[in-house]
Scaffold this motif. Structure first.
Motif, short mmCIF file in Angstrom:
data_model
loop_
_atom_site.label_atom_id
_atom_site.label_comp_id
_atom_site.label_asym_id
_atom_site.label_seq_id
_atom_site.Cartn_x
_atom_site.Cartn_y
_atom_site.Cartn_z
N CYS A 1 0.85 -1.20 0.00
CA CYS A 1 0.00 0.00 0.00
C CYS A 1 0.88 1.24 0.00
O CYS A 1 2.07 1.17 0.30
CB CYS A 1 -0.90 -0.01 1.24
N PRO A 2 0.28 2.41 -0.30
CA PRO A 2 1.06 3.65 -0.24
C PRO A 2 1.60 3.89 1.17
O PRO A 2 0.97 3.49 2.16
CB PRO A 2 0.04 4.73 -0.62
N MET A 3 2.75 4.56 1.24
CA MET A 3 3.38 4.83 2.54
C MET A 3 2.44 5.54 3.51
O MET A 3 2.45 5.26 4.71
CB MET A 3 4.66 5.65 2.30
N SER A 4 1.60 6.43 3.00
CA SER A 4 0.70 7.16 3.91
C SER A 4 -0.24 6.20 4.63
O SER A 4 -0.53 6.35 5.82
CB SER A 4 -0.10 8.22 3.14
N LYS A 5 -0.70 5.17 3.94
CA LYS A 5 -1.57 4.19 4.58
C LYS A 5 -0.76 3.28 5.52
O LYS A 5 -1.21 2.95 6.62
CB LYS A 5 -2.28 3.34 3.51
N LEU A 6 0.45 2.95 5.08
CA LEU A 6 1.29 2.09 5.92
C LEU A 6 1.53 2.73 7.29
O LEU A 6 1.51 2.05 8.32
CB LEU A 6 2.64 1.85 5.20
N LYS A 7 1.73 4.06 7.28
CA LYS A 7 1.98 4.76 8.54
C LYS A 7 0.78 4.62 9.49
O LYS A 7 0.94 4.47 10.70
CB LYS A 7 2.27 6.24 8.27
N ILE A 8 -0.42 4.63 8.92
CA ILE A 8 -1.63 4.46 9.74
C ILE A 8 -1.61 3.06 10.38
O ILE A 8 -1.92 2.88 11.55
CB ILE A 8 -2.90 4.64 8.87
N GLY A 9 -1.19 2.07 9.58
CA GLY A 9 -1.12 0.69 10.08
C GLY A 9 -0.12 0.56 11.22
O GLY A 9 -0.41 -0.05 12.26
N VAL A 10 1.05 1.15 11.01
CA VAL A 10 2.10 1.05 12.03
C VAL A 10 1.65 1.75 13.32
O VAL A 10 1.80 1.20 14.42
CB VAL A 10 3.42 1.67 11.48
N GLU A 11 1.07 2.92 13.18
CA GLU A 11 0.56 3.64 14.37
C GLU A 11 -0.53 2.83 15.06
O GLU A 11 -0.59 2.77 16.28
CB GLU A 11 0.03 5.03 13.99
N GLY A 12 -1.39 2.20 14.26
CA GLY A 12 -2.48 1.38 14.81
C GLY A 12 -1.94 0.23 15.64
O GLY A 12 -2.44 -0.08 16.73
N ILE A 13 -0.89 -0.41 15.12
CA ILE A 13 -0.29 -1.54 15.86
C ILE A 13 0.32 -1.04 17.17
O ILE A 13 0.10 -1.62 18.24
CB ILE A 13 0.78 -2.24 14.99
N LYS A 14 1.02 0.10 17.10
CA LYS A 14 1.66 0.64 18.33
C LYS A 14 0.61 0.99 19.37
O LYS A 14 0.73 0.64 20.53
CB LYS A 14 2.43 1.91 17.96
N LYS A 15 -0.44 1.65 18.90
CA LYS A 15 -1.50 2.09 19.80
C LYS A 15 -2.14 0.88 20.49
O LYS A 15 -2.44 0.91 21.68
CB LYS A 15 -2.56 2.83 18.97
N SER A 16 -2.36 -0.19 19.73
CA SER A 16 -3.05 -1.33 20.33
C SER A 16 -2.19 -2.01 21.40
O SER A 16 -2.72 -2.57 22.34
CB SER A 16 -3.50 -2.35 19.30
N LEU A 17 -0.88 -1.96 21.21
CA LEU A 17 -0.02 -2.60 22.22
C LEU A 17 0.05 -1.76 23.49
O LEU A 17 0.30 -2.25 24.56
CB LEU A 17 1.37 -2.82 21.65
#
Ligand SMILES: Cc1ncc(COP(=O)(O)O)c(C=O)c1O
Length: 380
Positions: A364-380
């Motif tokens: 996916c585009p980097m802008s979407k990837l950043k949302i995914g990475v932040e989502g993973i961090k937030k959930s932990l």
């Protein structure tokens, strides 16, 4: 190609964005999805323009796959990308890779027959292996991201009567690219016990390390199944192919497909996208590989070691197999947090055979990837 371009796919009947609730539960349709194995990238312009041009007369009549243009594009792709020589006659169209695997298993293994497959594995394999006696060989993670198979176990299962080995080459979900020596050993065992090796090479083009087609090593007792659909992000166009050097098996495969399953006319979109993609879009695949590599690197940088996460650079695929055994969180809790806190839809690892992993799609585009990475961090 501008892989940064964001295209809204919602409302197009696409599985990734429009049917999130099917996998992640009612009321969760608003999550950002990093789930099933397609990407958010537009296919190469050549494919889009070619389809428009070839179909502008607006007549969608029956079409054919059994011609030089289609088969040679595949022969040439294997030569160019994998240094592998195959013959045009060996190439057979098939509606999908899973159709091919299923049909071949039916033919060479038969009801309740024994099949060897690795765990963890692509969930589509698990579904089509249901009618068979499945021998699982665990891929052992020797160190982070380094997976090895167990040849002794494979030999034992062949001795017990396995008739086929279903190999994912490169491997979904671990992203492993098989070494030539490993492939050689598997092939030796397949031949020794007169079994069939089915090598699913659908992830062969999206790579960071050189991947090897089994057909460059040997052509006996081997069938390759493949499709350009992962490479060019065209699964909805339909179509795939099998490479079957053995004439008897090939003829039976075609007979079954045409006479029993009534698949005669391919989708013209699948035929065109194969020919155009393989003939004209090598450069695009190279650019895609650079983009995916940067995405993977970003995820490793941001997440490896974060609250115990284990993240590595996969050899191949746009799928990252992320471990959280050391994160002090249970699989159910993590999935719940990803959905409710991180607001992201990421495949839980138990579907593939390891509950302490998630499979994160970074196509996916980097802008979407950043949302995914932040989502993973937030959930932990
Ligand atoms: C290893 C593997 N094989 C096959 C498929 C599906 O291919 P098809 O849609 O042509 O059946 C996938 C899709 O995720 C896959 O990862």
């Amino acid at each position: 190609m501008n892989f940064d371009k964001v295209i809204d796919r919602r409302g197009t009947y696409c599985t990734q964005w429009d049917f999130i609730e099917d996998r992640f539960g009612k009321g969760n349709g608003g999550l950002v999805p990093f789930s099933i194995s397609d990407t958010d990238f537009q296919a190469p312009k050549e494919i889009i323009d070619g389809i428009m041009k070839h179909t502008e007369h607006g007549i969608f009549g029956y079409s054919r796959w059994n011609h030089h243009d289609y088969k040679y594009s595949i022969v040439n792709w294997y030569k160019k990308r994998n240094n592998t020589v195959i013959e045009e006659d060996w190439v057979v169209y098939s509606p999908s890779v899973l159709y091919s695997v299923s049909s071949i298993l039916e033919q060479v293994v038969g009801p309740n027959g024994k099949v060897i497959v690795h765990t963890p594995r692509y969930d589509g394999f698990t579904k089509i292996l249901q009618p068979y006696d499945v021998y699982e060989v665990q891929l052992l993670e020797k160190e982070k991201g380094i997976f090895e198979t167990d040849f002794e176990k494979i030999e034992k299962e062949f001795k017990l009567g396995a008739k086929a080995f279903l190999l994912c080459n490169p491997q979904n979900p671990t992203g492993k690219v098989w070494k030539v020596e490993e492939l050689r050993k598997i092939i030796e065992l397949v031949k020794k016990y007169d079994a069939i090796l089915i090598s699913d090479e659908i992830h062969m083009d999206v790579i960071r390390k050189t991947a090897t087609s089994v057909l460059s090593i040997c052509t006996e007792n081997i069938i390759v199944v493949n499709s350009p659909s992962k490479t060019f992000n065209t699964p909805a166009l339909g179509g795939s192919y099998a490479i079957i050097p053995d004439k008897t098996i090939r003829e039976k495969f075609i007979f079954h497909m045409k006479q029993i399953d009534s698949v005669s006319s391919p989708t013209i979109f699948g035929v065109l996208s194969t020919i155009i993609g393989y003939n004209q879009c090598e450069y695009w695949v190279d650019e895609l590989n650079k983009y995916i590599e940067d995405n993977c690197r970003y995820v490793v940088e941001k997440l490896d070691g974060y609250k115990g996460l284990e993240v590595y650079m996969p050899d191949a695929t746009y799928l990252m197999w992320i471990g959280f055994r050391n994160s002090n969180i249970k699989p159910d809790e993590f999935q719940e947090a990803l959905i409710n806190k991180g607001k992201v839809a990421i495949m839980p690892g138990d579907i593939y055979g390891d509950p302490y992993k998630i499979r994160f799609n970074v196509g996916c585009p980097m802008s979407k990837l950043k949302i995914g990475v932040e989502g993973i961090k937030k959930s932990l």
